[in-house]
Design a protein around this motif. Structure first.
Motif, PDB file in Angstrom:
ATOM      1  N   ALA A 138       0.868  -1.175   0.000  1.00 32.97           N
ATOM      2  CA  ALA A 138       0.000   0.000   0.000  1.00 32.97           C
ATOM      3  C   ALA A 138       0.906   1.228   0.000  1.00 32.97           C
ATOM      4  O   ALA A 138       1.706   1.411   0.905  1.00 32.97           O
ATOM      5  CB  ALA A 138      -0.898  -0.013   1.230  1.00 32.97           C
ATOM      6  N   ARG A 139       0.797   2.055  -1.039  1.00 33.34           N
ATOM      7  CA  ARG A 139       1.653   3.238  -1.134  1.00 33.34           C
ATOM      8  C   ARG A 139       0.992   4.472  -0.528  1.00 33.34           C
ATOM      9  O   ARG A 139       1.585   5.556  -0.515  1.00 33.34           O
ATOM     10  CB  ARG A 139       2.013   3.504  -2.584  1.00 33.34           C
ATOM     11  CG  ARG A 139       2.808   2.364  -3.211  1.00 33.34           C
ATOM     12  CD  ARG A 139       3.372   2.769  -4.539  1.00 33.34           C
ATOM     13  NE  ARG A 139       4.132   1.701  -5.158  1.00 33.34           N
ATOM     14  CZ  ARG A 139       4.809   1.818  -6.280  1.00 33.34           C
ATOM     15  NH1 ARG A 139       4.821   2.980  -6.916  1.00 33.34           N
ATOM     16  NH2 ARG A 139       5.469   0.791  -6.783  1.00 33.34           N
TER      17      ARG A 139
ATOM     18  N   ILE B   8      -9.605  -0.613   2.138  1.00 38.09           N
ATOM     19  CA  ILE B   8      -9.782  -1.484   0.977  1.00 38.09           C
ATOM     20  C   ILE B   8     -11.266  -1.603   0.651  1.00 38.09           C
ATOM     21  O   ILE B   8     -12.066  -2.031   1.487  1.00 38.09           O
ATOM     22  CB  ILE B   8      -9.174  -2.867   1.238  1.00 38.09           C
ATOM     23  CG1 ILE B   8      -7.662  -2.741   1.473  1.00 38.09           C
ATOM     24  CG2 ILE B   8      -9.444  -3.811   0.067  1.00 38.09           C
ATOM     25  CD1 ILE B   8      -6.985  -4.039   1.835  1.00 38.09           C
TER      26      ILE B   8
ATOM     27  N   LEU C  17      -8.723   1.095  -3.435  1.00 39.66           N
ATOM     28  CA  LEU C  17      -8.472   1.629  -2.097  1.00 39.66           C
ATOM     29  C   LEU C  17      -9.034   3.039  -2.014  1.00 39.66           C
ATOM     30  O   LEU C  17      -8.754   3.885  -2.869  1.00 39.66           O
ATOM     31  CB  LEU C  17      -6.966   1.639  -1.836  1.00 39.66           C
ATOM     32  CG  LEU C  17      -6.460   1.976  -0.441  1.00 39.66           C
ATOM     33  CD1 LEU C  17      -6.746   0.828   0.512  1.00 39.66           C
ATOM     34  CD2 LEU C  17      -4.957   2.230  -0.479  1.00 39.66           C
TER      35      LEU C  17
ATOM     36  N   SER D 144      -8.797   6.496  -0.291  1.00 42.00           N
ATOM     37  CA  SER D 144      -7.792   7.211   0.479  1.00 42.00           C
ATOM     38  C   SER D 144      -7.979   8.708   0.306  1.00 42.00           C
ATOM     39  O   SER D 144      -7.939   9.227  -0.818  1.00 42.00           O
ATOM     40  CB  SER D 144      -6.382   6.818   0.022  1.00 42.00           C
ATOM     41  OG  SER D 144      -5.419   7.676   0.595  1.00 42.00           O
TER      42      SER D 144
ATOM     43  N   ILE E 140      -5.229  -0.496  -7.658  1.00 39.27           N
ATOM     44  CA  ILE E 140      -3.985  -1.222  -7.394  1.00 39.27           C
ATOM     45  C   ILE E 140      -3.899  -2.356  -8.404  1.00 39.27           C
ATOM     46  O   ILE E 140      -4.753  -3.246  -8.424  1.00 39.27           O
ATOM     47  CB  ILE E 140      -3.966  -1.780  -5.959  1.00 39.27           C
ATOM     48  CG1 ILE E 140      -4.101  -0.636  -4.959  1.00 39.27           C
ATOM     49  CG2 ILE E 140      -2.684  -2.564  -5.703  1.00 39.27           C
ATOM     50  CD1 ILE E 140      -4.282  -1.097  -3.529  1.00 39.27           C
TER      51      ILE E 140
ATOM     52  N   ALA F  95      -4.457  -8.540   1.912  1.00 42.87           N
ATOM     53  CA  ALA F  95      -5.548  -7.581   1.775  1.00 42.87           C
ATOM     54  C   ALA F  95      -6.867  -8.223   2.201  1.00 42.87           C
ATOM     55  O   ALA F  95      -7.196  -9.330   1.781  1.00 42.87           O
ATOM     56  CB  ALA F  95      -5.639  -7.095   0.333  1.00 42.87           C
TER      57      ALA F  95
ATOM     58  N   VAL G  90      -5.464   0.180   5.885  1.00 48.50           N
ATOM     59  CA  VAL G  90      -4.049  -0.140   5.690  1.00 48.50           C
ATOM     60  C   VAL G  90      -3.233   1.129   5.812  1.00 48.50           C
ATOM     61  O   VAL G  90      -3.733   2.243   5.591  1.00 48.50           O
ATOM     62  CB  VAL G  90      -3.795  -0.804   4.318  1.00 48.50           C
ATOM     63  CG1 VAL G  90      -4.509  -2.147   4.238  1.00 48.50           C
ATOM     64  CG2 VAL G  90      -4.250   0.100   3.182  1.00 48.50           C
TER      65      VAL G  90
ATOM     66  N   ASP H 195       2.237  -1.301   4.093  1.00 48.74           N
ATOM     67  CA  ASP H 195       1.637  -2.607   4.391  1.00 48.74           C
ATOM     68  C   ASP H 195       1.593  -3.463   3.125  1.00 48.74           C
ATOM     69  O   ASP H 195       1.235  -2.984   2.045  1.00 48.74           O
ATOM     70  CB  ASP H 195       0.216  -2.449   4.936  1.00 48.74           C
ATOM     71  CG  ASP H 195       0.191  -1.894   6.351  1.00 48.74           C
ATOM     72  OD1 ASP H 195       1.267  -1.799   6.963  1.00 48.74           O
ATOM     73  OD2 ASP H 195      -0.912  -1.564   6.836  1.00 48.74           O
TER      74      ASP H 195
ATOM     75  N   LEU I 259       0.023  -5.929   0.612  1.00 44.50           N
ATOM     76  CA  LEU I 259      -1.333  -6.322   0.227  1.00 44.50           C
ATOM     77  C   LEU I 259      -1.335  -7.673  -0.482  1.00 44.50           C
ATOM     78  O   LEU I 259      -2.152  -8.539  -0.177  1.00 44.50           O
ATOM     79  CB  LEU I 259      -1.952  -5.253  -0.679  1.00 44.50           C
ATOM     80  CG  LEU I 259      -2.018  -3.832  -0.088  1.00 44.50           C
ATOM     81  CD1 LEU I 259      -2.623  -2.870  -1.099  1.00 44.50           C
ATOM     82  CD2 LEU I 259      -2.815  -3.829   1.208  1.00 44.50           C
TER      83      LEU I 259
END
Length: 215
Positions: free
Chosen positions: A79-80, A85, A105, A107, A174, A187, A193, A197, A199
């Motif tokens: 996870a960037r 999720i 994801l 975010s 992703i 995941a 996340v 982390d 996935l």
């Protein structure tokens, strides 16, 4: 072993004892030289003796062991960006192709970065002096790349900066970075996340190693 000596001391018999330094005399097997050993009788019952011979190595062996993928054929998908999720497209053991959607994801950091990119494109389109706004747009695009967005997904956003579906989407896509099999999936749908982390772990199983236990 012990050696003893008797002596008459004040008409009484005394025995003095000293411990033998020859400890090898009690070893069941004693090496005499490079080609010879001495085996004592008590040890013979626990030994199996046979003549060493040379023979062809068999073409097939039945061995217990472990099949593994080489490290250079394994890729971790992290996870960037922090988020939650929303969807998962594949499970452990399934094959994937490079570029396929693995998960989405949600975010707030991604939404902010994408809005920054969309706004920079709008400003670039309206401006008569493109130099400054062009640099801002390139920086905003680079930020999306560091968040893991593919070039194709960024191009889709750029194609509709005035509010198309890609520009409005709040979900980070992703995608699989390589062909292979999902050998581990951390995941979980709905889980939050953090950056870094793991996935998914994808392995290319077109070539594997077998480590067998050969006694």
């Amino acid at each position: 072993g012990y050696s003893s000596a008797a002596s008459d001391v004040s008409k009484r018999q005394a025995i003095s004892c000293t411990r033998s330094t020859d400890s090898g005399a009690h070893d069941p097997v004693v090496k005499l030289d490079a080609n010879s050993v001495r085996v004592f009788k008590d040890a013979l019952d626990n030994l199996k003796l046979g003549k060493a011979i040379t023979m062809d190595f068999p073409e097939q062996l039945l061995l217990m062991g472990k099949v593994s993928i080489t490290e250079d054929r394994t890729t971790v998908v992290p996870a960037r960006v922090a988020g939650r999720i929303e969807t998962i497209s594949f499970a452990s053991g399934e094959a994937v192709q490079k570029g396929q959607l693995l998960a989405t994801l949600y975010s707030p950091d991604f939404v902010s970065a994408k809005e920054e990119y969309v706004q920079s494109l709008r400003n670039l389109k309206k401006s008569t002096d493109e130099s400054d706004f062009s640099n801002l747009a390139q920086m905003a695009r680079k930020k999306l790349e560091t968040l893991g967005l593919s070039h194709e997904d960024i191009d889709a956003i750029a194609a509709s900066p005035e509010g198309g579906s890609e520009a409005k989407s709040a979900y980070l896509t992703i995608r699989a970075p390589r062909n292979g099999v999902i050998i581990a999936k951390a995941a979980v749908l709905g889980n939050s996340v953090n950056v870094g982390d793991t996935l998914f772990t994808i392995g290319d199983m077109s070539k594997v190693w077998f480590a067998g236990d050969l006694f």
